[in-house]
Motif scaffolding. Structure first.
Motif, PDB file in Angstrom:
ATOM      1  N   PRO A  45      42.146  34.454  36.545  1.00 46.68           N
ATOM      2  CA  PRO A  45      41.437  35.728  36.678  1.00 46.68           C
ATOM      3  C   PRO A  45      40.087  35.558  37.363  1.00 46.68           C
ATOM      4  CG  PRO A  45      42.395  35.546  34.495  1.00 46.68           C
ATOM      5  CD  PRO A  45      42.576  34.212  35.151  1.00 46.68           C
ATOM      6  N   GLY A  46      39.797  36.447  38.331  1.00 47.90           N
ATOM      7  CA  GLY A  46      38.532  36.407  39.045  1.00 47.90           C
ATOM      8  C   GLY A  46      38.510  35.446  40.221  1.00 47.90           C
ATOM      9  N   SER A  47      39.586  34.674  40.428  1.00 45.58           N
ATOM     10  CA  SER A  47      39.623  33.702  41.522  1.00 45.58           C
ATOM     11  C   SER A  47      39.857  34.412  42.853  1.00 45.58           C
ATOM     12  CB  SER A  47      40.738  32.691  41.283  1.00 45.58           C
ATOM     13  OG  SER A  47      42.009  33.342  41.375  1.00 45.58           O
ATOM     14  N   PRO A  48      39.598  33.724  43.982  1.00 44.23           N
ATOM     15  CA  PRO A  48      39.886  34.332  45.285  1.00 44.23           C
ATOM     16  C   PRO A  48      41.348  34.759  45.422  1.00 44.23           C
ATOM     17  CG  PRO A  48      38.498  32.402  45.550  1.00 44.23           C
ATOM     18  CD  PRO A  48      38.912  32.424  44.109  1.00 44.23           C
ATOM     19  N   GLU A  49      42.271  33.963  44.863  1.00 45.42           N
ATOM     20  CA  GLU A  49      43.686  34.313  44.930  1.00 45.42           C
ATOM     21  C   GLU A  49      43.967  35.605  44.165  1.00 45.42           C
ATOM     22  OE1 GLU A  49      43.057  30.063  45.601  1.00 45.42           O
ATOM     23  OE2 GLU A  49      42.485  31.403  43.956  1.00 45.42           O
ATOM     24  N   ALA A  50      43.321  35.756  43.017  1.00 46.08           N
ATOM     25  CA  ALA A  50      43.495  36.974  42.227  1.00 46.08           C
ATOM     26  C   ALA A  50      42.931  38.186  42.959  1.00 46.08           C
ATOM     27  CB  ALA A  50      42.829  36.814  40.864  1.00 46.08           C
ATOM     28  N   MET A  51      41.790  38.009  43.595  1.00 49.39           N
ATOM     29  CA  MET A  51      41.196  39.117  44.331  1.00 49.39           C
ATOM     30  C   MET A  51      42.031  39.502  45.555  1.00 49.39           C
ATOM     31  SD  MET A  51      38.654  40.019  42.487  1.00 49.39           S
ATOM     32  CE  MET A  51      39.836  39.613  41.177  1.00 49.39           C
ATOM     33  N   ALA A  52      42.699  38.508  46.161  1.00 48.99           N
ATOM     34  CA  ALA A  52      43.585  38.800  47.289  1.00 48.99           C
ATOM     35  C   ALA A  52      44.796  39.612  46.819  1.00 48.99           C
ATOM     36  CB  ALA A  52      44.036  37.498  47.951  1.00 48.99           C
ATOM     37  N   LEU A  53      45.342  39.242  45.654  1.00 45.70           N
ATOM     38  CA  LEU A  53      46.452  40.013  45.091  1.00 45.70           C
ATOM     39  C   LEU A  53      46.013  41.439  44.783  1.00 45.70           C
ATOM     40  CD1 LEU A  53      49.285  40.337  43.947  1.00 45.70           C
ATOM     41  CD2 LEU A  53      48.456  39.336  41.795  1.00 45.70           C
ATOM     42  N   LYS A  54      44.784  41.571  44.279  1.00 46.81           N
ATOM     43  CA  LYS A  54      44.253  42.904  43.994  1.00 46.81           C
ATOM     44  C   LYS A  54      44.266  43.767  45.249  1.00 46.81           C
ATOM     45  CE  LYS A  54      39.985  45.227  42.482  1.00 46.81           C
ATOM     46  NZ  LYS A  54      38.662  45.066  41.852  1.00 46.81           N
ATOM     47  N   GLN A  55      43.817  43.237  46.370  1.00 43.37           N
ATOM     48  CA  GLN A  55      43.780  44.008  47.610  1.00 43.37           C
ATOM     49  C   GLN A  55      45.189  44.374  48.084  1.00 43.37           C
ATOM     50  OE1 GLN A  55      41.010  45.320  48.840  1.00 43.37           O
ATOM     51  NE2 GLN A  55      39.993  44.326  47.089  1.00 43.37           N
ATOM     52  N   THR A  56      46.133  43.459  47.902  1.00 42.92           N
ATOM     53  CA  THR A  56      47.522  43.740  48.263  1.00 42.92           C
ATOM     54  C   THR A  56      48.076  44.893  47.446  1.00 42.92           C
ATOM     55  OG1 THR A  56      47.911  41.434  48.883  1.00 42.92           O
ATOM     56  CG2 THR A  56      49.853  42.766  48.374  1.00 42.92           C
ATOM     57  N   LEU A  57      47.779  44.902  46.167  1.00 47.81           N
ATOM     58  CA  LEU A  57      48.293  45.958  45.291  1.00 47.81           C
ATOM     59  C   LEU A  57      47.631  47.296  45.590  1.00 47.81           C
ATOM     60  CD1 LEU A  57      48.385  43.825  42.050  1.00 47.81           C
ATOM     61  CD2 LEU A  57      50.368  44.796  43.200  1.00 47.81           C
ATOM     62  N   ILE A  58      46.364  47.267  45.895  1.00 47.99           N
ATOM     63  CA  ILE A  58      45.678  48.504  46.265  1.00 47.99           C
ATOM     64  C   ILE A  58      46.320  49.102  47.515  1.00 47.99           C
ATOM     65  CG2 ILE A  58      43.508  49.478  47.124  1.00 47.99           C
ATOM     66  CD1 ILE A  58      42.047  47.525  45.275  1.00 47.99           C
ATOM     67  N   ALA A  59      46.589  48.240  48.502  1.00 51.51           N
ATOM     68  CA  ALA A  59      47.203  48.705  49.753  1.00 51.51           C
ATOM     69  C   ALA A  59      48.592  49.282  49.520  1.00 51.51           C
ATOM     70  CB  ALA A  59      47.280  47.547  50.747  1.00 51.51           C
ATOM     71  N   ALA A  60      49.295  48.750  48.512  1.00 47.04           N
ATOM     72  CA  ALA A  60      50.645  49.236  48.208  1.00 47.04           C
ATOM     73  C   ALA A  60      50.633  50.434  47.269  1.00 47.04           C
ATOM     74  CB  ALA A  60      51.462  48.108  47.588  1.00 47.04           C
ATOM     75  N   GLY A  61      49.433  50.882  46.868  1.00 49.98           N
ATOM     76  CA  GLY A  61      49.337  52.014  45.946  1.00 49.98           C
ATOM     77  C   GLY A  61      49.779  51.678  44.536  1.00 49.98           C
ATOM     78  N   ALA A  62      49.712  50.409  44.171  1.00 51.28           N
ATOM     79  CA  ALA A  62      50.216  49.963  42.870  1.00 51.28           C
ATOM     80  C   ALA A  62      49.122  49.412  41.967  1.00 51.28           C
ATOM     81  CB  ALA A  62      51.297  48.899  43.065  1.00 51.28           C
ATOM     82  N   TRP A  63      47.850  49.637  42.344  1.00 51.91           N
ATOM     83  CA  TRP A  63      46.778  49.095  41.501  1.00 51.91           C
ATOM     84  C   TRP A  63      46.731  49.806  40.161  1.00 51.91           C
ATOM     85  CZ3 TRP A  63      44.580  44.827  40.923  1.00 51.91           C
ATOM     86  CH2 TRP A  63      43.420  44.699  40.158  1.00 51.91           C
ATOM     87  N   SER A  64      46.294  49.098  39.129  1.00 48.60           N
ATOM     88  CA  SER A  64      46.236  49.630  37.764  1.00 48.60           C
ATOM     89  C   SER A  64      44.997  49.093  37.064  1.00 48.60           C
ATOM     90  CB  SER A  64      47.491  49.204  36.989  1.00 48.60           C
ATOM     91  OG  SER A  64      47.296  49.327  35.593  1.00 48.60           O
ATOM     92  N   GLN A  65      44.466  49.876  36.155  1.00 49.16           N
ATOM     93  CA  GLN A  65      43.330  49.410  35.356  1.00 49.16           C
ATOM     94  C   GLN A  65      43.710  48.187  34.521  1.00 49.16           C
ATOM     95  OE1 GLN A  65      42.361  52.824  32.972  1.00 49.16           O
ATOM     96  NE2 GLN A  65      44.526  53.240  32.681  1.00 49.16           N
ATOM     97  N   TYR A  66      44.988  48.035  34.191  1.00 48.12           N
ATOM     98  CA  TYR A  66      45.413  46.864  33.434  1.00 48.12           C
ATOM     99  C   TYR A  66      45.408  45.611  34.306  1.00 48.12           C
ATOM    100  CZ  TYR A  66      46.685  50.114  29.777  1.00 48.12           C
ATOM    101  OH  TYR A  66      46.634  51.076  28.805  1.00 48.12           O
ATOM    102  N   LEU A  67      45.759  45.760  35.568  1.00 51.35           N
ATOM    103  CA  LEU A  67      45.655  44.629  36.484  1.00 51.35           C
ATOM    104  C   LEU A  67      44.190  44.223  36.665  1.00 51.35           C
ATOM    105  CD1 LEU A  67      48.345  45.751  39.057  1.00 51.35           C
ATOM    106  CD2 LEU A  67      48.405  43.629  37.736  1.00 51.35           C
ATOM    107  N   GLU A  68      43.295  45.182  36.613  1.00 50.64           N
ATOM    108  CA  GLU A  68      41.861  44.878  36.746  1.00 50.64           C
ATOM    109  C   GLU A  68      41.409  43.903  35.669  1.00 50.64           C
ATOM    110  OE1 GLU A  68      38.336  44.373  38.015  1.00 50.64           O
ATOM    111  OE2 GLU A  68      39.445  45.899  39.103  1.00 50.64           O
ATOM    112  N   VAL A  69      41.788  44.173  34.404  1.00 51.13           N
ATOM    113  CA  VAL A  69      41.355  43.275  33.324  1.00 51.13           C
ATOM    114  C   VAL A  69      42.270  42.069  33.195  1.00 51.13           C
ATOM    115  CG1 VAL A  69      40.186  45.086  32.025  1.00 51.13           C
ATOM    116  CG2 VAL A  69      42.598  44.617  31.557  1.00 51.13           C
ATOM    117  N   GLY A  70      43.474  42.147  33.790  1.00 53.21           N
ATOM    118  CA  GLY A  70      44.385  41.021  33.719  1.00 53.21           C
ATOM    119  C   GLY A  70      44.060  39.922  34.708  1.00 53.21           C
ATOM    120  N   ILE A  71      43.634  40.308  35.942  1.00 56.34           N
ATOM    121  CA  ILE A  71      43.351  39.281  36.950  1.00 56.34           C
ATOM    122  C   ILE A  71      41.930  39.363  37.493  1.00 56.34           C
ATOM    123  CG2 ILE A  71      45.780  39.200  37.615  1.00 56.34           C
ATOM    124  CD1 ILE A  71      45.097  40.767  40.113  1.00 56.34           C
ATOM    125  N   GLY A  72      41.165  40.371  37.071  1.00 56.04           N
ATOM    126  CA  GLY A  72      39.779  40.479  37.500  1.00 56.04           C
ATOM    127  C   GLY A  72      38.859  39.583  36.689  1.00 56.04           C
TER     128      GLY A  72
END
Length: 384
Positions: A144-171
């Motif tokens: 969580p919080g690593s560059p790889e996690a932040m890259a996944l976050k951007q991918t999910l945002i682009a796919a319209g699949a971001w979630s507040q649970y993903l924020e606390v899970g990998i943020g």
């Protein structure tokens, strides 16, 4: 009785019992199968945990032998209890009751599914396939919080699949929430509460850390973070309603203090098993392995108590669970949910077994001993 206690005979254990002859609770040490009332030295569990060396203090504490653990344990179930004899309570008292959420990959995905399904268990299966196609199923090595996690976050945002649970899970920031009020937890052998309006809920077998006001971890116990999946799924703002209910936080059977035989390394490797027996003949088995947790337990503690968050009476922290039941119980595609009368057993070789029976939150044993009542009782007994 060996099932109730840790496998290690050197385990240093304390708990609490209700003493009808004293009209209130007492802190007890578990010694050679007997319970020793040490409330003359430690009026509360909080007082013991605040010592510079709780393990040394517990070993040195003298007290009154109030009987065998077997007898007191057998008298704990409110359905068969003799109210003139002692019974077991939750081992903690004045500590704040906190919990960390979304700390395992499976838990993370299930929280996302709950949110997308808006609490509808019937919609979960299709959404699970969709989410796993985007995220995958194995996030154990994603820090969580690593560059790889932040890259996944951007991918999910682009796919319209971001979630507040993903924020606390990998943020970078963990989810730390209030599970219950001080003195509200229940111990082994009694009922846990599930709100009768919930149609999608489950047990959450977890390891619970016991933490002093300084932030030092002093011990551990087992816990059941009873969760209403449909309520939380409707809105994360309903987390309090989903989590903080009568009898919905179980801790026990005892607290095992850290010493030369048991500490944080053993916590990190803990294997927790779960079994649910239904009155309808249904059996559910599960497990949670702390080795697969996404955030180290010490890191979770540091996010819970620090310069910004003080707990003068210490706290306990549920560490989250790998277990997320998706097996159908009745209706195909609706997964698992509790029924009244379910017996839930959570076990760990190092900590023993915590067992509770499910009942509606308005039918569990009434909680009346709050902080004011406890202080009056202890003062009346000359303990404070």
């Amino acid at each position: 009785m060996t099932q109730l206690l840790p496998a290690d005979p050197q385990a240093l254990l304390f708990g609490r019992v209700f003493r009808p002859d004293r009209g209130g609770p007492s802190v007890v040490a578990v010694r050679d199968g007997r319970l020793i009332d040490i409330s003359g030295t430690f009026a509360t569990a909080r007082d013991l945990c605040e010592k510079a060396d709780p393990a040394l203090a517990l070993r040195a504490a003298a007290g009154e032998d109030i009987g065998t653990l077997a007898d007191v344990h057998a008298n704990t179930d409110p359905a068969t209890r003799d109210p003139t004899r002692p019974w077991l309570l939750s081992p903690i008292d004045l500590q704040a009751v906190k919990a960390a959420g979304v700390t395992f990959a499976t838990s993370l995905l299930e929280r996302v599914i709950e949110e997308k399904a808006r609490g509808d268990a019937g919609a979960a299966a299709a959404i699970r396939v969709q989410v796993e196609s985007l995220v995958g199923t194995d996030l154990r090595f994603l820090r969580p919080g690593s560059p790889e996690a932040m890259a996944l976050k951007q991918t999910l945002i682009a796919a319209g699949a971001w979630s507040q649970y993903l924020e606390v899970g990998i943020g970078p920031d963990a989810e730390i929430f209030t599970k219950g009020q001080p003195l509200s937890t229940v111990g082994t052998g009694v009922e846990i509460g599930v709100h009768p309006a919930s149609t999608w809920n489950n047990p959450e077998p977890e390891l619970v850390l016991v933490i002093a006001s300084t932030g030092r971890i002093v011990g551990a116990a087992l816990g059941n973070d009873v969760n209403l999946r449909d309520v939380e799924g409707r809105s994360a703002l309903l987390l309090g309603k989903a989590k903080d209910n009568n009898g919905a936080a179980a801790v026990g059977p005892f607290v095992r203090l850290f010493d030369d035989h048991y500490g944080l390394e053993q916590v990190r490797g803990a294997e927790i098993t779960l079994r649910v027996w239904g009155a309808d003949g249904y059996v559910l088995d599960g497990r949670s392995s702390l080795s697969q947790i996404s955030r180290d337990p010490a890191d979770l503690v540091a996010q819970a108590i620090n310069g910004h968050h003080a707990y003068p009476d210490g706290l306990v922290l549920y560490l989250g669970t790998l277990f997320a039941p998706i097996q159908d119980r009745d209706v195909p595609g609706r997964g698992f949910t509790h029924k009244a009368g379910d017996v839930v057993s959570i076990a760990c070789a190092e900590l023993g077994t915590l067992t509770n029976r499910v009942a509606a939150t308005d039918r569990v044993e009434k909680w009346t001993l709050g902080a004011a009542a406890l202080m009056r009782n202890l003062a009346g007994r000359g303990l404070i």
